[in-house]
Design a protein around this motif. Structure first.
Motif, mmCIF file in Angstrom:
data_model
loop_
_atom_site.group_PDB
_atom_site.id
_atom_site.type_symbol
_atom_site.label_atom_id
_atom_site.label_comp_id
_atom_site.label_asym_id
_atom_site.label_seq_id
_atom_site.Cartn_x
_atom_site.Cartn_y
_atom_site.Cartn_z
ATOM 1 N N VAL A 121 1.407 -0.334 18.489
ATOM 2 C CA VAL A 121 1.197 -1.595 17.768
ATOM 3 C C VAL A 121 2.366 -1.932 16.847
ATOM 4 O O VAL A 121 2.719 -3.102 16.682
ATOM 5 C CB VAL A 121 -0.117 -1.550 16.966
ATOM 6 C CG1 VAL A 121 -0.293 -2.811 16.113
ATOM 7 C CG2 VAL A 121 -1.306 -1.391 17.917
ATOM 8 N N ILE A 122 2.997 -0.917 16.251
ATOM 9 C CA ILE A 122 4.089 -1.203 15.317
ATOM 10 C C ILE A 122 5.280 -1.869 15.993
ATOM 11 O O ILE A 122 6.154 -2.424 15.317
ATOM 12 C CB ILE A 122 4.554 0.066 14.577
ATOM 13 C CG1 ILE A 122 5.101 1.102 15.556
ATOM 14 C CG2 ILE A 122 3.452 0.649 13.728
ATOM 15 C CD1 ILE A 122 5.797 2.258 14.874
ATOM 16 N N MET B 21 0.840 -1.186 0.000
ATOM 17 C CA MET B 21 0.000 0.000 0.000
ATOM 18 C C MET B 21 0.874 1.235 0.000
ATOM 19 O O MET B 21 2.029 1.190 0.395
ATOM 20 C CB MET B 21 -0.902 0.015 1.238
ATOM 21 C CG MET B 21 -1.871 -1.141 1.305
ATOM 22 S SD MET B 21 -2.959 -0.987 2.726
ATOM 23 C CE MET B 21 -3.904 -2.490 2.565
ATOM 24 N N THR B 22 0.299 2.328 -0.441
ATOM 25 C CA THR B 22 1.024 3.573 -0.406
ATOM 26 C C THR B 22 1.030 4.119 1.008
ATOM 27 O O THR B 22 0.286 3.660 1.868
ATOM 28 C CB THR B 22 0.385 4.606 -1.355
ATOM 29 O OG1 THR B 22 -0.978 4.806 -0.957
ATOM 30 C CG2 THR B 22 0.437 4.110 -2.785
ATOM 31 N N GLN B 23 1.897 5.118 1.234
ATOM 32 C CA GLN B 23 2.054 5.666 2.575
ATOM 33 C C GLN B 23 0.727 6.151 3.139
ATOM 34 O O GLN B 23 -0.057 6.791 2.478
ATOM 35 C CB GLN B 23 3.060 6.821 2.533
ATOM 36 C CG GLN B 23 3.431 7.313 3.904
ATOM 37 C CD GLN B 23 4.503 8.368 3.817
ATOM 38 O OE1 GLN B 23 4.788 8.883 2.763
ATOM 39 N NE2 GLN B 23 5.088 8.694 4.957
ATOM 40 N N GLU B 24 0.482 5.770 4.398
ATOM 41 C CA GLU B 24 -0.700 6.139 5.179
ATOM 42 C C GLU B 24 -1.976 5.429 4.711
ATOM 43 O O GLU B 24 -3.050 5.679 5.219
ATOM 44 C CB GLU B 24 -0.914 7.669 5.173
ATOM 45 C CG GLU B 24 0.260 8.414 5.796
ATOM 46 C CD GLU B 24 -0.065 9.851 6.134
ATOM 47 O OE1 GLU B 24 -1.239 10.234 6.075
ATOM 48 O OE2 GLU B 24 0.871 10.585 6.469
ATOM 49 N N LYS C 148 4.439 -4.583 9.333
ATOM 50 C CA LYS C 148 5.427 -3.885 8.505
ATOM 51 C C LYS C 148 4.764 -2.801 7.667
ATOM 52 O O LYS C 148 5.295 -1.695 7.520
ATOM 53 C CB LYS C 148 6.156 -4.878 7.594
ATOM 54 C CG LYS C 148 7.274 -4.244 6.788
ATOM 55 C CD LYS C 148 8.069 -5.284 6.022
ATOM 56 C CE LYS C 148 9.218 -4.622 5.259
ATOM 57 N NZ LYS C 148 10.034 -5.620 4.523
ATOM 58 N N SER C 149 3.593 -3.109 7.111
ATOM 59 C CA SER C 149 2.856 -2.120 6.325
ATOM 60 C C SER C 149 2.451 -0.936 7.200
ATOM 61 O O SER C 149 2.526 0.227 6.788
ATOM 62 C CB SER C 149 1.608 -2.759 5.699
ATOM 63 O OG SER C 149 0.874 -1.814 4.954
ATOM 64 N N LEU C 150 2.023 -1.239 8.424
ATOM 65 C CA LEU C 150 1.639 -0.180 9.362
ATOM 66 C C LEU C 150 2.850 0.686 9.716
ATOM 67 O O LEU C 150 2.752 1.918 9.783
ATOM 68 C CB LEU C 150 1.039 -0.797 10.619
ATOM 69 C CG LEU C 150 0.473 0.177 11.674
ATOM 70 C CD1 LEU C 150 -0.664 1.005 11.091
ATOM 71 C CD2 LEU C 150 -0.004 -0.594 12.901
ATOM 72 N N GLN C 151 4.005 0.040 9.915
ATOM 73 C CA GLN C 151 5.224 0.784 10.220
ATOM 74 C C GLN C 151 5.574 1.742 9.096
ATOM 75 O O GLN C 151 5.904 2.907 9.318
ATOM 76 C CB GLN C 151 6.385 -0.182 10.459
ATOM 77 C CG GLN C 151 6.299 -0.946 11.765
ATOM 78 C CD GLN C 151 7.370 -2.016 11.870
ATOM 79 O OE1 GLN C 151 7.985 -2.411 10.877
ATOM 80 N NE2 GLN C 151 7.594 -2.510 13.079
#
Length: 285
Positions: A37-38, A3-6, A73-76
């Motif tokens: 969570v990250i 996914m793109t940022q945010e 990782k995506s959330l980070q």
């Protein structure tokens, strides 16, 4: 899943209505405590929310991820530029023994270098080295902790290119230099989270002058990568309040060596002259 940022939090919000009751409990906690969570393991998150570890894994699957690590990782990636230095410091000081923190950080640096190697394109590195060689003048720009990287790169590029300038830190001083940059020159912009607004503004200005911009940054979603003509990436984590520059420095070392391979003759001549000068001046013991 990429996914793109945010987009990770936005995607979670969009899919919230169709989540099960247990998954909504996790989603509520994630959206309200993403900065915690990250850094949390599956066990830590399940214990905090009061559900099973398998439910956390199914939650990640329901959002389209391979598992909890890929979701995390995506959330980070999505929110690491939002994290304040205080938030990073608080995490480092929460429930961790000194020895564990030290070894964890060093292992994290090792993984960052390994991931950087895995994702690195040798062809892209060579192409960027050629672009720098061919530039009439090379400008390098990095602010905050990225300034260290800019100075380091500039120090060694001056052995290989006759015209190299590391732009000053002050905003006004920077723009005084920007007006001198022409379309035959190259700007190397270095930026890692938290991304400097002034770095982005400066290279956006240069794009209006059709100056080629080379980015050194951490991800495809970073502002530098979106603006630069070419870029190389170094893995970057936010495990502590300190910006770990281990992988970025290693990547810059690789770029310097790649450039040196294209100008061996000139470098040998220059270093012969420098060695004589250093000897006469007593530069080294």
């Amino acid at each position: 899943m990429t996914m793109t940022q945010e987009d990770t939090l936005k995607d979670l919000s969009t899919k919230y209505a169709r989540l099960s009751k247990g998954h909504k409990r996790i989603a509520d906690y994630v959206m309200g405590n993403y900065d915690k969570v990250i850094f949390m393991t599956v066990h830590e998150l399940s214990t905090t929310v009061g559900i099973s570890e398998s439910t956390v894994v199914r939650f990640a699957h329901s959002l389209g991820y391979d598992g909890y690590p890929s979701f995390q990782k995506s959330l980070q990636e999505s929110i690491k530029n939002r994290l304040t230095t205080l938030q990073r410091l608080e995490y480092m000081n929460t429930g961790q023994q000194e020895g564990n923190v030290i070894t964890k950080i060093m292992h994290s640096d090792i993984r960052n270098i390994q991931d950087t190697i895995t994702n690195m394109s040798l062809d892209r590195m060579k192409d960027i080295a050629d672009t720098i060689h061919q530039a009439e003048h090379v400008y390098i720009f990095g602010l905050r902790s990225s300034r260290i990287l800019a100075d380091y790169l500039g120090f060694y590029l001056k052995f290989m290119h006759s015209s190299v300038t590391v732009l000053p830190q002050g905003v006004n001083d920077t723009y005084d230099e920007l007006i001198n940059i022409q379309s035959k020159d190259v700007m190397i912009a270095i930026s890692f989270p938290r991304y400097s607004t002034h770095t982005i503004t400066a290279i956006e200005h240069l794009k209006t002058k059709r100056v080629e911009v080379i980015g050194i940054t951490d991800s495809y979603q970073s502002p530098i990568a979106r603006i630069a003509d070419k870029f190389i990436l170094a893995n970057f984590n936010v495990d502590t309040f300190v910006d770990s520059l281990t992988a970025p420095m290693s990547l810059i070392n690789a770029l310097i060596v790649t450039m040196s391979l294209g100008c061996k003759g000139n470098m040998e001549k220059r270093f012969n002259e420098l060695e004589e000068l250093w000897k006469d001046q007593g530069t080294y013991i």
